[in-house]
Design a protein around this motif. Structure first.
Motif, PDB file in Angstrom:
ATOM      1  N   LEU A   1     -62.306  30.944  18.606  1.00 52.29           N
ATOM      2  CA  LEU A   1     -63.313  29.941  18.940  1.00 52.29           C
ATOM      3  C   LEU A   1     -64.419  29.789  17.897  1.00 52.29           C
ATOM      4  O   LEU A   1     -65.073  28.750  17.829  1.00 52.29           O
ATOM      5  N   ARG A   2     -64.647  30.799  17.094  1.00 51.14           N
ATOM      6  CA  ARG A   2     -65.807  30.783  16.225  1.00 51.14           C
ATOM      7  C   ARG A   2     -65.799  29.597  15.263  1.00 51.14           C
ATOM      8  O   ARG A   2     -66.818  28.928  15.081  1.00 51.14           O
ATOM      9  N   ARG A   3     -64.668  29.344  14.652  1.00 50.04           N
ATOM     10  CA  ARG A   3     -64.624  28.283  13.654  1.00 50.04           C
ATOM     11  C   ARG A   3     -64.805  26.892  14.280  1.00 50.04           C
ATOM     12  O   ARG A   3     -65.644  26.111  13.788  1.00 50.04           O
ATOM     13  N   PRO A   4     -64.071  26.516  15.340  1.00 46.16           N
ATOM     14  CA  PRO A   4     -64.319  25.180  15.918  1.00 46.16           C
ATOM     15  C   PRO A   4     -65.726  25.020  16.488  1.00 46.16           C
ATOM     16  O   PRO A   4     -66.268  23.916  16.493  1.00 46.16           O
TER      17      PRO A   4
ATOM     18  N   GLY B   1     -62.391  21.661  15.310  1.00 47.05           N
ATOM     19  CA  GLY B   1     -60.942  21.813  15.446  1.00 47.05           C
ATOM     20  C   GLY B   1     -60.599  22.491  16.761  1.00 47.05           C
ATOM     21  O   GLY B   1     -61.459  22.933  17.517  1.00 47.05           O
ATOM     22  N   THR B   2     -59.316  22.604  17.042  1.00 43.07           N
ATOM     23  CA  THR B   2     -58.848  23.242  18.270  1.00 43.07           C
ATOM     24  C   THR B   2     -58.508  24.702  18.000  1.00 43.07           C
ATOM     25  O   THR B   2     -57.838  25.012  17.016  1.00 43.07           O
TER      26      THR B   2
ATOM     27  N   ALA C   1     -69.941  22.244  24.626  1.00 42.74           N
ATOM     28  CA  ALA C   1     -68.966  22.306  25.713  1.00 42.74           C
ATOM     29  C   ALA C   1     -67.660  22.882  25.183  1.00 42.74           C
ATOM     30  O   ALA C   1     -67.150  22.427  24.151  1.00 42.74           O
ATOM     31  N   VAL C   2     -67.143  23.901  25.881  1.00 44.23           N
ATOM     32  CA  VAL C   2     -65.851  24.504  25.540  1.00 44.23           C
ATOM     33  C   VAL C   2     -64.902  24.204  26.692  1.00 44.23           C
ATOM     34  O   VAL C   2     -65.212  24.502  27.855  1.00 44.23           O
ATOM     35  N   LEU C   3     -63.747  23.625  26.384  1.00 40.72           N
ATOM     36  CA  LEU C   3     -62.827  23.230  27.438  1.00 40.72           C
ATOM     37  C   LEU C   3     -61.384  23.397  26.980  1.00 40.72           C
ATOM     38  O   LEU C   3     -61.087  23.311  25.775  1.00 40.72           O
TER      39      LEU C   3
ATOM     40  N   MET D   1     -71.673  35.659  21.900  1.00 42.21           N
ATOM     41  CA  MET D   1     -70.517  36.549  21.746  1.00 42.21           C
ATOM     42  C   MET D   1     -69.550  35.999  20.698  1.00 42.21           C
ATOM     43  O   MET D   1     -69.051  36.725  19.841  1.00 42.21           O
ATOM     44  N   VAL D   2     -69.290  34.685  20.774  1.00 40.08           N
ATOM     45  CA  VAL D   2     -68.350  34.054  19.833  1.00 40.08           C
ATOM     46  C   VAL D   2     -68.870  34.163  18.411  1.00 40.08           C
ATOM     47  O   VAL D   2     -68.136  34.513  17.481  1.00 40.08           O
ATOM     48  N   LEU D   3     -70.161  33.888  18.223  1.00 34.46           N
ATOM     49  CA  LEU D   3     -70.736  33.886  16.885  1.00 34.46           C
ATOM     50  C   LEU D   3     -70.983  35.294  16.353  1.00 34.46           C
ATOM     51  O   LEU D   3     -71.175  35.473  15.149  1.00 34.46           O
ATOM     52  N   SER D   4     -70.982  36.297  17.225  1.00 35.39           N
ATOM     53  CA  SER D   4     -71.251  37.669  16.790  1.00 35.39           C
ATOM     54  C   SER D   4     -70.068  38.311  16.083  1.00 35.39           C
ATOM     55  O   SER D   4     -70.206  39.360  15.463  1.00 35.39           O
ATOM     56  N   GLY D   5     -68.895  37.695  16.222  1.00 34.39           N
ATOM     57  CA  GLY D   5     -67.739  38.234  15.516  1.00 34.39           C
ATOM     58  C   GLY D   5     -66.885  39.154  16.366  1.00 34.39           C
ATOM     59  O   GLY D   5     -66.944  39.146  17.602  1.00 34.39           O
TER      60      GLY D   5
END
Length: 522
Positions: free
Chosen positions: A390-393, A382-383, A345-347, A276-280
């Motif tokens: 979220l896509r860029r970090p 990055g944060t 990991a996303v936190l 989902m994040v990478l799909s834009g």
């Protein structure tokens, strides 16, 4: 349990004890009864059988020889049957049994040996019925515990209602899933897991200070996934205890299978979130809800950490669980998603970036202790201000860990910002743009290599990795320098870029890097 004492207590058998035998002999288990008139019964009598005889052998043999044979076979005792022709037990037989320490009983003329056989059969039937009733009762309790979500510890608690045994359950990754009446440290749990993986699988494992433990494999989906450990040697367990442990191991298979199913669902959900994040933008609205399902606040600042192994395969079975366990131990909510090239990991993260690097360092150390000789590494992006960013970090963390994997040695943790400037520039581009740039520059090389089975792209990468040194590149490729010159000339013809010119070399280098970064981003 059938014993000599139990038979003596049955008035219908009219048994009389003449010789008590050695201490405890009357209370030892009698496995069955054996009727014989052979002078030497040792060839046919099994250990712990009760020998029944009318003494017909007395016409040709001495009592001492008969008793010696019974003793040699490990008989539980001798029952002498009186007859009309012999109304008393021979004193020589009494003395022989007394000398051998073998119990001797006398049965009345009016009672046939079949009465003893029927009594033994009835005793075993009652014992078996009691065992089956206990098995069913315990099975119902185990099923109830699992259906109510009691987990492995609940199964062990049911088992210990009937048997006071020290128990533990350890999975194949060395994680302690439950314990009752026993304490295992991390090293002992790991020892049990390694024993579980051996072929052939041992019956026992030495757990050091915890002693020897009997292993009962617990299978779920496919191979054995865990072990029920009884912290006693198998020789110290009776048949009833072994049956109960085997039953509990089968029910634990249901619990382990349930856990695996839950983990598989969670992993699928976590992997879908990365998609989902990478799909834009067109799937961005779904991301916050998915993060909340893992206890991660989508409106909080979010950090992304990517982990992989530098040695061998980038990921291995169990790494996702190990990373999840680490964040649980750190009391940090995290979404952990595994893939073929890394684990992400996303936190939520409101602390300074330096603290995040320290956290990643502890994570790498924890993985290093669990996966020996695999050299885990972690990359930090990055944060993000919130879920929408979220896509860029995510892309940055994956690029950082990819760079660490490509390096020989060096630090186990790095941030994307600490990478070379060209990587920062590539990380700012959209994956479609990177893909197009790489295809435009490298397309002719790949078409040539695919059509002719050539190695032009690999040659170009090796030449750039060796900073344009002809001799070092030729040595690395195991080719002559003239062969290398011919290949590079062909690269210049196909791409229109000469590796001898700085601008062209930069284009080629960036195209190779963009191909790798673009692949990670898509």
């Amino acid at each position: 349990m059938l014993t000599v004492r139990a038979l003596l207590a049955d008035p219908a058998l009219e048994l009389r004890l003449l010789v008590p035998g050695t201490e405890g002999a009357l209370d030892a288990e009698v496995v069955w009864v054996h009727n014989t008139e052979l002078p030497d019964p040792s060839r046919y009598v099994r250990e712990h059988e009760l020998v029944l005889t009318n003494g017909l052998w007395l016409e040709t043999a001495e009592p001492a020889g008969f008793v010696a044979g019974a003793r040699r076979a490990g008989a539980a005792g001798v029952v002498f049957g009186l007859r009309a022709e012999r109304t008393s037990t021979p004193e020589e037989l009494v003395e022989a049994c007394r000398s051998a320490g073998l119990p001797l009983l006398e049965i009345s003329v009016d009672v046939p040996f079949t009465a003893i056989t029927r009594a033994a059969a009835a005793s075993y039937a009652a014992e078996r019925q009691e065992a089956l009733v206990g098995l069913v009762r315990r099975g119902n309790a185990l099923a109830t515990a699992i259906s109510h979500g009691a987990g492995a510890s609940g199964v062990l608690a049911v088992l210990r209602r009937d048997h006071d045994l020290p128990l533990a359950v350890v999975d194949r990754m060395g994680r302690l899933l439950g314990a009752a009446g026993a304490e295992l440290d991390t090293e002992q749990a790991g020892t049990a897991a390694r024993a579980l993986a051996r072929r052939p699988r041992p019956l026992e494992v030495d757990l050091g200070s915890a002693g020897r433990a009997t292993i009962y494999p617990v299978g779920a989906v496919g191979d054995v996934d865990a072990a029920l450990l009884c912290l006693r040697p198998v020789t110290e367990l009776d048949r009833e205890e072994r049956d109960a442990l085997e039953q509990a191991a089968r029910f634990l298979s249901l619990e382990v299978a349930r856990q695996q199913t839950v983990q598989a669902i969670e992993q699928r959900f976590a992997s879908e979130l990365l998609d989902m994040v990478l799909s834009g933008a067109h799937r961005a609205a779904e991301v916050p809800g998915r993060l909340r399902a893992f206890g991660v606040d989508p409106d909080a600042p979010l950090a992304v950490c990517a982990v992989a192994f530098r040695s061998g395969d980038p990921t291995l079975p169990g790494i996702v669980e190990a990373i999840t366990d680490f964040f649980l131990a750190e009391s940090l909510p995290a979404l952990v998603a595994g893939g073929s090239q890394d684990v992400v990991a996303v936190l939520p993260w409101r602390r300074p970036p330096s603290d995040l690097s320290a956290l990643a360092t502890r994570l790498v150390a924890a993985l290093d202790s669990r996966f020996a000789d695999r050299d885990p590494v972690a990359g930090i992006g990055g944060t993000a201000a919130d879920a929408a960013e979220l896509r860029r970090p995510l892309a940055q963390a994956r690029e950082a860990v990819r760079v660490l994997r490509a390096r020989r040695g060096g630090p186990g943790v790095t941030t994307f910002d600490s990478l070379g400037g060209y990587r920062l520039l590539l990380g700012l581009q959209e994956p479609e743009q990177l893909h197009r740039f790489a295809a435009n520059v490298l397309g002719p090389l790949r078409e040539h290599d695919g059509r002719r089975g050539g190695e032009l792209e690999a040659t170009l990468r090796a030449f750039l990795d060796h900073d344009g040194h002809w001799a070092a590149t030729a040595e690395a490729l195991y080719v002559h320098v003239n062969t290398l010159r011919n290949r590079l000339s062909r690269i210049a013809e196909l791409t229109g870029r000469d590796v001898g010119r700085t601008a062209d070399r930069v284009d080629l280098f960036l195209a190779l890097e963009a191909a790798s970064v673009g692949k990670d981003l898509r």
